[in-house]
Scaffold this active site. Structure first.
Site, PDB file in Angstrom:
ATOM      1  N   ASN A   7     -10.876   5.626  -1.607  1.00  0.00           N
ATOM      2  CA  ASN A   7     -10.377   5.921  -2.958  1.00  0.00           C
ATOM      3  C   ASN A   7     -10.034   4.582  -3.618  1.00  0.00           C
ATOM      4  O   ASN A   7      -9.144   3.861  -3.145  1.00  0.00           O
ATOM      5  CB  ASN A   7      -9.144   6.830  -2.836  1.00  0.00           C
ATOM      6  CG  ASN A   7      -8.545   7.178  -4.191  1.00  0.00           C
ATOM      7  OD1 ASN A   7      -8.476   6.329  -5.081  1.00  0.00           O
ATOM      8  ND2 ASN A   7      -8.081   8.401  -4.351  1.00  0.00           N
ATOM      9  N   ARG A  18      -3.848  -6.392 -15.861  1.00  0.00           N
ATOM     10  CA  ARG A  18      -4.047  -7.648 -16.583  1.00  0.00           C
ATOM     11  C   ARG A  18      -4.992  -7.510 -17.778  1.00  0.00           C
ATOM     12  O   ARG A  18      -5.291  -8.495 -18.443  1.00  0.00           O
ATOM     13  CB  ARG A  18      -4.586  -8.722 -15.636  1.00  0.00           C
ATOM     14  CG  ARG A  18      -3.514  -9.362 -14.779  1.00  0.00           C
ATOM     15  CD  ARG A  18      -2.574 -10.173 -15.657  1.00  0.00           C
ATOM     16  NE  ARG A  18      -1.502 -10.753 -14.892  1.00  0.00           N
ATOM     17  CZ  ARG A  18      -1.517 -12.003 -14.431  1.00  0.00           C
ATOM     18  NH1 ARG A  18      -2.548 -12.782 -14.623  1.00  0.00           N
ATOM     19  NH2 ARG A  18      -0.479 -12.451 -13.768  1.00  0.00           N
ATOM     20  N   HIS A  43     -10.192   9.124  -8.857  1.00  0.00           N
ATOM     21  CA  HIS A  43      -9.324  10.198  -9.350  1.00  0.00           C
ATOM     22  C   HIS A  43      -8.912   9.838 -10.781  1.00  0.00           C
ATOM     23  O   HIS A  43      -7.863   9.227 -10.987  1.00  0.00           O
ATOM     24  CB  HIS A  43      -8.100  10.310  -8.433  1.00  0.00           C
ATOM     25  CG  HIS A  43      -7.263  11.517  -8.663  1.00  0.00           C
ATOM     26  ND1 HIS A  43      -6.672  12.225  -7.640  1.00  0.00           N
ATOM     27  CD2 HIS A  43      -6.901  12.170  -9.800  1.00  0.00           C
ATOM     28  CE1 HIS A  43      -5.993  13.253  -8.137  1.00  0.00           C
ATOM     29  NE2 HIS A  43      -6.103  13.222  -9.448  1.00  0.00           N
ATOM     30  N   ARG A  45      -7.136  10.134 -13.933  1.00  0.00           N
ATOM     31  CA  ARG A  45      -5.990  10.923 -14.402  1.00  0.00           C
ATOM     32  C   ARG A  45      -5.963  10.903 -15.923  1.00  0.00           C
ATOM     33  O   ARG A  45      -6.544  10.016 -16.541  1.00  0.00           O
ATOM     34  CB  ARG A  45      -4.693  10.352 -13.817  1.00  0.00           C
ATOM     35  CG  ARG A  45      -4.625  10.527 -12.304  1.00  0.00           C
ATOM     36  CD  ARG A  45      -3.326  10.029 -11.720  1.00  0.00           C
ATOM     37  NE  ARG A  45      -3.362  10.066 -10.260  1.00  0.00           N
ATOM     38  CZ  ARG A  45      -3.071  11.120  -9.516  1.00  0.00           C
ATOM     39  NH1 ARG A  45      -2.683  12.246 -10.066  1.00  0.00           N
ATOM     40  NH2 ARG A  45      -3.149  11.060  -8.197  1.00  0.00           N
ATOM     41  N   HIS A  50      -5.361   4.567 -13.749  1.00  0.00           N
ATOM     42  CA  HIS A  50      -6.147   4.042 -12.619  1.00  0.00           C
ATOM     43  C   HIS A  50      -7.586   3.890 -13.106  1.00  0.00           C
ATOM     44  O   HIS A  50      -7.841   3.089 -13.990  1.00  0.00           O
ATOM     45  CB  HIS A  50      -6.078   5.001 -11.423  1.00  0.00           C
ATOM     46  CG  HIS A  50      -4.699   5.310 -10.931  1.00  0.00           C
ATOM     47  ND1 HIS A  50      -4.214   6.577 -10.793  1.00  0.00           N
ATOM     48  CD2 HIS A  50      -3.710   4.494 -10.515  1.00  0.00           C
ATOM     49  CE1 HIS A  50      -2.980   6.543 -10.318  1.00  0.00           C
ATOM     50  NE2 HIS A  50      -2.645   5.289 -10.153  1.00  0.00           N
ATOM     51  N   GLU A  70     -12.263  13.375  -7.931  1.00  0.00           N
ATOM     52  CA  GLU A  70     -11.215  14.375  -7.727  1.00  0.00           C
ATOM     53  C   GLU A  70     -10.307  14.418  -8.944  1.00  0.00           C
ATOM     54  O   GLU A  70     -10.175  13.429  -9.682  1.00  0.00           O
ATOM     55  CB  GLU A  70     -10.415  14.061  -6.451  1.00  0.00           C
ATOM     56  CG  GLU A  70      -9.709  12.717  -6.490  1.00  0.00           C
ATOM     57  CD  GLU A  70      -8.964  12.367  -5.212  1.00  0.00           C
ATOM     58  OE1 GLU A  70      -9.385  12.783  -4.121  1.00  0.00           O
ATOM     59  OE2 GLU A  70      -7.946  11.662  -5.324  1.00  0.00           O
ATOM     60  N   THR A 100       1.523  11.046  -8.124  1.00  0.00           N
ATOM     61  CA  THR A 100       0.371  11.250  -7.230  1.00  0.00           C
ATOM     62  C   THR A 100       0.313  12.737  -6.892  1.00  0.00           C
ATOM     63  O   THR A 100       1.259  13.476  -7.189  1.00  0.00           O
ATOM     64  CB  THR A 100       0.500  10.368  -5.964  1.00  0.00           C
ATOM     65  OG1 THR A 100      -0.679  10.524  -5.178  1.00  0.00           O
ATOM     66  CG2 THR A 100       1.718  10.730  -5.129  1.00  0.00           C
ATOM     67  N   HIS A 190      -4.468  12.098   1.721  1.00  0.00           N
ATOM     68  CA  HIS A 190      -3.144  11.745   1.206  1.00  0.00           C
ATOM     69  C   HIS A 190      -2.244  11.208   2.302  1.00  0.00           C
ATOM     70  O   HIS A 190      -1.973  11.893   3.289  1.00  0.00           O
ATOM     71  CB  HIS A 190      -2.426  12.892   0.476  1.00  0.00           C
ATOM     72  CG  HIS A 190      -1.756  12.376  -0.755  1.00  0.00           C
ATOM     73  ND1 HIS A 190      -0.589  11.658  -0.707  1.00  0.00           N
ATOM     74  CD2 HIS A 190      -2.136  12.392  -2.057  1.00  0.00           C
ATOM     75  CE1 HIS A 190      -0.271  11.277  -1.925  1.00  0.00           C
ATOM     76  NE2 HIS A 190      -1.189  11.689  -2.769  1.00  0.00           N
ATOM     77  N   ASP A 191      -1.823   9.983   2.113  1.00  0.00           N
ATOM     78  CA  ASP A 191      -0.903   9.301   3.038  1.00  0.00           C
ATOM     79  C   ASP A 191      -1.471   9.108   4.445  1.00  0.00           C
ATOM     80  O   ASP A 191      -0.712   8.892   5.386  1.00  0.00           O
ATOM     81  CB  ASP A 191       0.446  10.036   3.118  1.00  0.00           C
ATOM     82  CG  ASP A 191       1.138  10.068   1.767  1.00  0.00           C
ATOM     83  OD1 ASP A 191       1.250   9.000   1.139  1.00  0.00           O
ATOM     84  OD2 ASP A 191       1.545  11.163   1.335  1.00  0.00           O
ATOM     85  N   GLY A 213      -6.808   5.884   0.050  1.00  0.00           N
ATOM     86  CA  GLY A 213      -6.678   4.842  -0.971  1.00  0.00           C
ATOM     87  C   GLY A 213      -5.510   3.918  -0.720  1.00  0.00           C
ATOM     88  O   GLY A 213      -5.670   2.761  -0.329  1.00  0.00           O
ATOM     89  N   HIS A 214      -4.315   4.430  -0.911  1.00  0.00           N
ATOM     90  CA  HIS A 214      -3.123   3.582  -0.963  1.00  0.00           C
ATOM     91  C   HIS A 214      -2.968   2.696   0.281  1.00  0.00           C
ATOM     92  O   HIS A 214      -2.905   1.466   0.169  1.00  0.00           O
ATOM     93  CB  HIS A 214      -1.886   4.465  -1.178  1.00  0.00           C
ATOM     94  CG  HIS A 214      -0.642   3.687  -1.405  1.00  0.00           C
ATOM     95  ND1 HIS A 214      -0.354   3.080  -2.603  1.00  0.00           N
ATOM     96  CD2 HIS A 214       0.373   3.372  -0.573  1.00  0.00           C
ATOM     97  CE1 HIS A 214       0.806   2.439  -2.501  1.00  0.00           C
ATOM     98  NE2 HIS A 214       1.268   2.608  -1.278  1.00  0.00           N
TER      99      HIS A 214
HETATM  100  N1  PXP Z   1      -6.720  13.161  -1.973  1.00  0.00           N
HETATM  101  C1  PXP Z   1      -6.184  13.432  -3.181  1.00  0.00           C
HETATM  102  C2  PXP Z   1      -6.439  14.768  -3.768  1.00  0.00           C
HETATM  103  C3  PXP Z   1      -5.420  12.480  -3.864  1.00  0.00           C
HETATM  104  O1  PXP Z   1      -4.898  12.773  -5.060  1.00  0.00           O
HETATM  105  C4  PXP Z   1      -5.238  11.214  -3.297  1.00  0.00           C
HETATM  106  C5  PXP Z   1      -4.467  10.157  -4.041  1.00  0.00           C
HETATM  107  O2  PXP Z   1      -5.126   9.846  -5.224  1.00  0.00           O
HETATM  108  C6  PXP Z   1      -5.798  10.972  -2.034  1.00  0.00           C
HETATM  109  C7  PXP Z   1      -6.536  11.957  -1.392  1.00  0.00           C
HETATM  110  C8  PXP Z   1      -5.650   9.649  -1.344  1.00  0.00           C
HETATM  111  O3  PXP Z   1      -4.308   9.474  -0.996  1.00  0.00           O
HETATM  112  P1  PXP Z   1      -3.776   8.051  -0.551  1.00  0.00           P
HETATM  113  O4  PXP Z   1      -3.901   7.153  -1.735  1.00  0.00           O
HETATM  114  O5  PXP Z   1      -2.359   8.299  -0.129  1.00  0.00           O
HETATM  115  O6  PXP Z   1      -4.650   7.592   0.585  1.00  0.00           O
END
Ligand code: PXP
Length: 237
Positions: A7, A18, A43, A45, A50, A70, A100, A190-191, A213-214
């Protein structure tokens, strides 16, 4: 082996901070693929803090692996997805101002809305994944509305993992069993990070794809993007 989709939202956030084109999102996406990522996720938004809507067409043209968009299927989002026809669209019920994503769909309550959205996406040949909590009923609901996959919201897993991995994974194992029985593919996101990913994959062997991603971007600060992608791929072996 489950596929790693990177991601790249956080790369876009850095660029946007910037107002120039540095880092170059397209170059980073291309490098993720060269370094072994099997997919690129974005993603967009509503506030475009982003990835921006105008990033999508060049990214689609450039990506050689799976392109996954997504987001919440607002009218604008749907136009963007239908015009760009990614391989996969992951539907996420995130609020307009959400920091998020923090919850999955109620696939029963929103069944008729989801069915309509999914048939539009299918008309363009786009595979659909629905973001759900680890809840058997929601998995069944996702199948009933016609999605090919679910994406488990793994935030609660990640939160509990350090203290009690067995308890953290238990609802995902139960919901995966239902997914396997009824024939819907399993993604997760996610996470997820270098500490909790290997265990998740080991416990859910049918896992098809993770989008990360994060943590991956943060790890890249220390290890570099190439090494970091190898480390995540190793967790998925
Ligand atoms: N899946 C979805 C639906 C998300 O919204 C996100 C965050 O944008 C992720 C996966 C990835 O999560 P993370 O950035 O914590 O890895």
């Amino acid at each position: 082996m489950a596929h790693l989709s990177v991601n790249i939202n956080k790369i876009a956030l850095l660029r946007n901070s910037r107002g120039s084109n540095f880092p170059n999102l397209l170059e980073v996406a291309q490098d993720c693929e060269i370094f072994g990522a099997e997919g690129i996720t974005v993603h967009p938004r509503p506030d475009q803090r982003h990835v921006r809507f105008d990033d999508i067409a060049p990214l689609k043209a450039l990506t050689k692996t799976e392109f996954n968009i997504e987001g919440n299927p607002s009218w604008d989002f749907m136009q963007l997805v239908l015009e760009n026809a990614p391989h996969q669209c992951t539907l996420v019920p995130d609020a307009v101002q959400a920091l998020t994503s923090d919850n999955g769909w109620d696939t029963i309550k929103h069944a008729s809305f989801l069915k309509e959205i999914i048939s539009e996406l299918h008309s363009k040949g786009i595979r659909v994944s629905i973001f759900v909590n680890a809840d058997e009923k929601m998995v069944e609901g996702a199948k009933a509305v016609g999605a090919e996959r679910i994406e488990f919201y793994t935030g609660p897993y990640a939160k509990q993992f350090t203290e009690n991995p067995e308890a953290a994974i238990a609802p995902y194992i139960a919901a995966s069993k239902v997914a396997n029985d009824i024939g819907i593919g399993i993604n997760a996101g996610h996470d997820l990070n270098l500490h909790n990913l290997k265990y998740f994959k080991k416990q859910i062997p049918e896992l098809l794809e993770v989008s990360i991603g994060h943590a991956l971007v943060v790890d890249s600060i220390y290890y570099g993007l190439h090494n970091t992608i190898q480390m995540y791929l190793n967790c998925l072996k």
